[in-house]
Design a protein around this motif. Sequence first.
Motif, PDB file in Angstrom:
ATOM      1  N   PHE A 250       0.736  -1.196   0.144  1.00 16.53           N
ATOM      2  CA  PHE A 250       0.068  -0.020  -0.027  1.00 16.53           C
ATOM      3  C   PHE A 250       0.801   1.285   0.108  1.00 16.53           C
ATOM      4  CE2 PHE A 250      -3.367  -2.643   2.337  1.00 16.53           C
ATOM      5  CZ  PHE A 250      -4.219  -2.759   1.041  1.00 16.53           C
ATOM      6  N   GLY A 251       1.951   1.102   0.790  1.00 15.71           N
ATOM      7  CA  GLY A 251       3.107   2.172   0.764  1.00 15.71           C
ATOM      8  C   GLY A 251       2.541   3.602   1.106  1.00 15.71           C
ATOM      9  N   VAL A 252       2.625   4.680   0.292  1.00 14.33           N
ATOM     10  CA  VAL A 252       2.162   5.911   0.961  1.00 14.33           C
ATOM     11  C   VAL A 252       0.849   6.076   0.860  1.00 14.33           C
ATOM     12  CG1 VAL A 252       4.251   7.161  -0.044  1.00 14.33           C
ATOM     13  CG2 VAL A 252       2.467   6.833  -1.429  1.00 14.33           C
ATOM     14  N   HIS A 253       0.189   5.101   0.466  1.00 17.37           N
ATOM     15  CA  HIS A 253      -1.388   5.469   0.423  1.00 17.37           C
ATOM     16  C   HIS A 253      -1.935   5.121   1.859  1.00 17.37           C
ATOM     17  CE1 HIS A 253      -1.303   5.942  -3.856  1.00 17.37           C
ATOM     18  NE2 HIS A 253      -0.720   4.791  -4.079  1.00 17.37           N
ATOM     19  N   THR A 254      -1.215   4.286   2.749  1.00 16.09           N
ATOM     20  CA  THR A 254      -1.770   3.994   4.092  1.00 16.09           C
ATOM     21  C   THR A 254      -2.040   5.373   4.739  1.00 16.09           C
ATOM     22  OG1 THR A 254       0.624   4.042   5.047  1.00 16.09           O
ATOM     23  CG2 THR A 254      -0.393   1.958   4.272  1.00 16.09           C
TER      24      THR A 254
ATOM     25  N   ALA B 243      -9.881   4.393   7.404  1.00 18.27           N
ATOM     26  CA  ALA B 243      -9.658   3.826   8.527  1.00 18.27           C
ATOM     27  C   ALA B 243      -9.977   2.069   8.448  1.00 18.27           C
ATOM     28  CB  ALA B 243      -9.977   4.192   9.798  1.00 18.27           C
ATOM     29  N   ASP B 244     -11.122   1.954   7.942  1.00 16.38           N
ATOM     30  CA  ASP B 244     -11.561   0.566   7.773  1.00 16.38           C
ATOM     31  C   ASP B 244     -10.908  -0.218   6.814  1.00 16.38           C
ATOM     32  OD1 ASP B 244     -12.620   1.857   5.747  1.00 16.38           O
ATOM     33  OD2 ASP B 244     -14.475   0.702   5.658  1.00 16.38           O
ATOM     34  N   MET B 245     -10.276   0.304   6.048  1.00 21.51           N
ATOM     35  CA  MET B 245      -9.375  -0.371   4.879  1.00 21.51           C
ATOM     36  C   MET B 245      -7.914  -0.601   5.737  1.00 21.51           C
ATOM     37  SD  MET B 245      -9.960   1.241   1.345  1.00 21.51           S
ATOM     38  CE  MET B 245      -8.879  -0.054   0.510  1.00 21.51           C
ATOM     39  N   LYS B 246      -7.528  -0.045   6.538  1.00 23.23           N
ATOM     40  CA  LYS B 246      -6.179  -0.177   7.340  1.00 23.23           C
ATOM     41  C   LYS B 246      -6.479  -1.538   7.988  1.00 23.23           C
ATOM     42  CE  LYS B 246      -4.894   4.760   7.579  1.00 23.23           C
ATOM     43  NZ  LYS B 246      -4.461   5.737   8.253  1.00 23.23           N
TER      44      LYS B 246
END
Length: 75
Positions: free
Chosen positions: A63-67, A72-75
Amino acid sequence: TAGDRVTIVDTNNPQELPANLSEVEIVQIIDHHMLAGGIATRTPIEVTIKPVACTATIMYDLFGVHTETMPADMK
């Protein structure tokens, strides 16, 4: 469900996967276990297997910088 597109995460061992695996379209495998073999796909797929402590580490790297910006529910 038949016809679904799936990513297999945290295993690549067919014995650990649902019996209906042949009914779905596997698009990716993300794992940290040794390569077991035996999964057949209809087309070439992306496979990421790294010798790290957990699959979450690999996913974080993918995911890199997209984190920083993802919900939040995708993290």
